[in-house]
Design an enzyme around this catalytic site. Structure first.
Site, short mmCIF file in Angstrom:
data_model
loop_
_atom_site.label_atom_id
_atom_site.label_comp_id
_atom_site.label_asym_id
_atom_site.label_seq_id
_atom_site.Cartn_x
_atom_site.Cartn_y
_atom_site.Cartn_z
N GLU A 105 35.16 54.18 33.94
CA GLU A 105 34.14 53.24 34.42
C GLU A 105 33.58 53.68 35.76
O GLU A 105 32.42 53.49 36.05
CB GLU A 105 34.73 51.81 34.50
CG GLU A 105 33.64 50.76 34.70
CD GLU A 105 34.18 49.36 34.95
OE1 GLU A 105 35.39 49.18 35.10
OE2 GLU A 105 33.34 48.45 35.01
N ARG A 153 48.98 53.01 36.19
CA ARG A 153 49.45 51.66 35.85
C ARG A 153 50.00 51.58 34.44
O ARG A 153 50.85 50.74 34.13
CB ARG A 153 48.34 50.64 36.11
CG ARG A 153 48.07 50.45 37.60
CD ARG A 153 46.95 49.47 37.85
NE ARG A 153 45.66 49.97 37.45
CZ ARG A 153 44.86 50.71 38.22
NH1 ARG A 153 45.23 51.02 39.44
NH2 ARG A 153 43.69 51.13 37.78
P1 AMP Z 1 37.76 53.32 31.26
O1 AMP Z 1 38.03 54.78 31.03
O2 AMP Z 1 36.37 53.08 31.76
O3 AMP Z 1 38.13 52.48 30.06
O4 AMP Z 1 38.70 52.88 32.47
C1 AMP Z 1 40.02 52.54 32.23
C2 AMP Z 1 40.95 53.09 33.28
O5 AMP Z 1 40.45 52.91 34.59
C3 AMP Z 1 42.27 52.32 33.20
O6 AMP Z 1 43.32 53.26 33.38
C4 AMP Z 1 42.18 51.31 34.33
O7 AMP Z 1 43.39 51.32 35.07
C5 AMP Z 1 41.01 51.77 35.20
N1 AMP Z 1 39.93 50.78 35.28
C6 AMP Z 1 38.64 50.96 34.90
N2 AMP Z 1 37.89 49.89 35.18
C7 AMP Z 1 38.71 49.00 35.74
C8 AMP Z 1 38.55 47.66 36.23
N3 AMP Z 1 37.35 47.05 36.21
N4 AMP Z 1 39.63 47.02 36.73
C9 AMP Z 1 40.84 47.64 36.75
N5 AMP Z 1 41.07 48.87 36.31
C10 AMP Z 1 40.03 49.56 35.80
#
Ligand code: AMP
Length: 183
Positions: free
Chosen positions: A102, A65
């Site tokens: 996440e 995205r």
């Molecule tokens: P993080 O590494 O945990 O910050 O996760 C960020 C990445 O995972 C980004 O590229 C987002 O597209 C996706 N992502 C993680 N959690 C979510 C969420 N709750 N909603 C949408 N996209 C998420």
């Protein structure tokens, strides 16, 4: 960032409970991407962050995205664009990193030879735990770039991801929730 833009973004996110795993509240940006005026406002605000950093000459986006925003912001700023890709998608040589997000673990790569001595604005859609963007920033630096700053459309502040990006300048167009105590 402006409250108005934050409200415009918030009204165009779709909350999807338990996707892609139980317990995750997924922020679907499809309605935002499909709204021409809102998309333009988001792209301009991210580009403004790049300008405020004193100028950048490349915009990097995280697969998948982040690509939407990186390409449009790069066009707006008159910069080139670089893709931070999932491992195995780019032809060699690449720089490689493994990281936690996440909902799981993953690996990413950037191309060798296009990043040296460039000032890069790194963009993505959602900052959750910060694992993805901090790994992407480290990777860009390992490949020879200076990460001038980071911009995301939505920050899930309650997960504390912002702290992992310091000291790089960070901007979120919409912040959801409050940072954890002590972050
Ligand atoms: P993080 O590494 O945990 O910050 O996760 C960020 C990445 O995972 C980004 O590229 C987002 O597209 C996706 N992502 C993680 N959690 C979510 C969420 N709750 N909603 C949408 N996209 C998420």
């Amino acid at each position: 960032m402006s409250d108005l833009l934050g409200r415009v973004i918030a009204a165009r996110l779709r909350d999807v409970p338990d996707f892609p795993q139980p317990g995750i509240l997924f922020k679907d940006i499809s309605p935002l991407l499909a709204d021409a005026d809102a998309l333009r406002a988001v792209v301009r605000a991210l580009a403004e962050h790049g300008r405020a950093l004193g100028g950048v000459d490349l915009v990097a986006g995280v697969e998948a995205r982040g690509f939407f925003f990186a390409a449009a912001v790069g066009y707006e700023l008159g910069c080139g664009v670089v893709a931070v890709r999932k491992a195995g998608k780019l032809p060699p040589p690449t720089v490689h990193a493994e990281y936690q997000l996440e909902y799981g673990a993953a690996a990413m790569e950037v191309p060798v030879g296009v990043l040296d001595d460039h000032r890069v604005l790194l963009v993505d859609d959602v900052l959750a735990t910060g694992g993805t963007v901090s790994a992407a920033a480290d990777l860009l630096e390992k490949a020879g770039a200076e990460v001038a700053g980071i911009g995301v459309v939505v920050e899930l502040a309650f997960l504390g991801g912002r702290a992992r990006l310091a000291p790089r300048p960070f901007e979120a167009l919409l912040t959801v929730g409050e940072p954890p105590t002590g972050a």
